[in-house]
Design an enzyme around this catalytic site. Structure first.
Site, mmCIF file in Angstrom:
data_model
loop_
_atom_site.group_PDB
_atom_site.id
_atom_site.type_symbol
_atom_site.label_atom_id
_atom_site.label_comp_id
_atom_site.label_asym_id
_atom_site.label_seq_id
_atom_site.Cartn_x
_atom_site.Cartn_y
_atom_site.Cartn_z
ATOM 1 N N ARG A 13 -22.704 9.339 19.561
ATOM 2 C CA ARG A 13 -23.838 8.943 18.742
ATOM 3 C C ARG A 13 -24.597 7.758 19.338
ATOM 4 N NH1 ARG A 13 -27.585 10.902 17.446
ATOM 5 N NH2 ARG A 13 -26.184 12.608 16.844
ATOM 6 N N LYS B 173 -44.535 -5.402 19.987
ATOM 7 C CA LYS B 173 -44.152 -4.765 18.720
ATOM 8 C C LYS B 173 -42.993 -3.799 18.974
ATOM 9 C CE LYS B 173 -48.779 -5.288 16.794
ATOM 10 N NZ LYS B 173 -50.002 -4.619 16.315
ATOM 11 N N LYS C 147 -54.421 -15.678 20.276
ATOM 12 C CA LYS C 147 -54.811 -14.692 19.275
ATOM 13 C C LYS C 147 -55.790 -15.311 18.284
ATOM 14 C CE LYS C 147 -52.612 -11.179 18.839
ATOM 15 N NZ LYS C 147 -52.918 -9.790 19.240
ATOM 16 N N GLU D 129 -57.976 -13.389 22.847
ATOM 17 C CA GLU D 129 -58.459 -12.298 22.001
ATOM 18 C C GLU D 129 -59.830 -12.642 21.429
ATOM 19 O OE1 GLU D 129 -57.305 -11.174 17.559
ATOM 20 O OE2 GLU D 129 -55.733 -10.574 18.970
ATOM 21 N N ASP E 223 -60.414 -6.880 20.554
ATOM 22 C CA ASP E 223 -59.610 -6.442 19.419
ATOM 23 C C ASP E 223 -60.414 -5.643 18.400
ATOM 24 O OD1 ASP E 223 -57.126 -6.400 17.963
ATOM 25 O OD2 ASP E 223 -58.017 -7.829 16.568
#
Length: 282
Positions: A103, A138, A170, A200, A222
């Site tokens: 597994r 992410k 960002k 960004e 963005d």
């Protein structure tokens, strides 16, 4: 392009943590109960659907962590294309060892092959352009290194591995620091010349500020629609590397790549991927 394997020592802690989670406090109770000691078998990991292989290295480590005496024959290397029925790996030895590692090996291999397969689909949409597909941060906590390796197996490229890799400003950094120009001036005053800088922007006005102020190597465009992306490429005139990000669905990749951006980053490659269907049969 062949992707070199990661050092086993980097992957071994991931494998051991997964095995400890699965084996619990006293090991594989089912196998200990029903499989007589000394029973030897041959098993194969097979593809049940088409895709791109990833995770064979970590699957191998899972089997050998349970039983170093298992004989493993990897038939399809990471990065290979597979069709339903293809044998990815053959395992020979103690049946109990094979079943106890099954597994964990399949969980890694299926998840990573899913990432590689989705990445390959995104890359195919950029055919005929210079645009590269890249992942993001992410990722599944604790699994970033192998998930980013799977992106490479699918023909994509890697973005930052951690916050310490580069400066990526960002929208929240810009808001907290008081604007695009204050951020870029702080970077020019304090950042090492060895560190690359990406910023960004949400609008073409912000892009104009970046181009005027200087101090960035890459601009992240963005959540811009396709006509705006095309205008951003024209404004930049090759002076900076451009990365399109946000809302990058598979069906949109070809039209975004046609705008001339250098990179398209997609968090979906790692956070929304479907596990590729692989099975182990004795």
């Amino acid at each position: 392009m062949t992707t070199p394997p990661l050092p086993d020592m980097i992957l071994e802690p991931l494998v051991r943590a997964a095995l400890m989670e699965d084996l619990g406090t006293c090991g594989d109770l089912t196998t200990r109960t029903v499989i007589p000691a000394g029973t030897r078998q041959t098993a194969q990991i097979r593809a049940r659907e088409p895709g791109i292989v990833s995770g064979m290295q970590i699957a191998r480590l899972a089997f050998h962590a349970v039983d170093p005496e298992l004989e493993l024959d990897v038939r399809k290397a990471d990065g290979s294309r597979i069709a339903p029925g293809d044998v990815l790996m053959e395992i020979r030895g103690e049946a109990a060892s094979i079943l106890s590692a099954e597994r964990v090996a399949l969980n890694f291999a299926g998840r990573l092959a899913g990432i590689a397969t989705m990445t390959a689909a995104f890359v195919a949409e950029t055919s005929g352009t210079r645009t590269r597909i890249t992942c993001t941060r992410k990722t599944t906590p604790g699994l970033r290194i192998v998930e980013k390796q799977a992106v490479l197996h699918g023909g994509g490229f890697n973005h930052r591995f951690s916050l310490s890799d580069a400066i990526l400003v960002k929208d929240n950094h810009i808001a907290a620091a008081g604007g695009v120009r204050p951020v870029l001036r702080a970077i020019k005053a304090q950042a090492s010349h060895m560190v690359r800088v990406e910023i960004e922007v949400d609008t073409l006005d912000q892009l104009a500020e970046v181009l005027d102020e200087g101090g960035a190597d890459v601009v992240l465009l963005d959540n811009m629609d396709t006509p705006t992306l095309r205008e951003a490429v024209a404004m930049t005139e090759g002076r900076l590397c451009l990365e399109a990000s946000g809302n990058m669905r598979l069906e949109r990749i070809a039209e975004v790549a046609a705008t001339g951006v250098d990179y398209i980053s997609a968090g979906a490659l790692t956070h929304s991927v479907r596990t590729l269907d692989l099975g182990l049969d004795i």
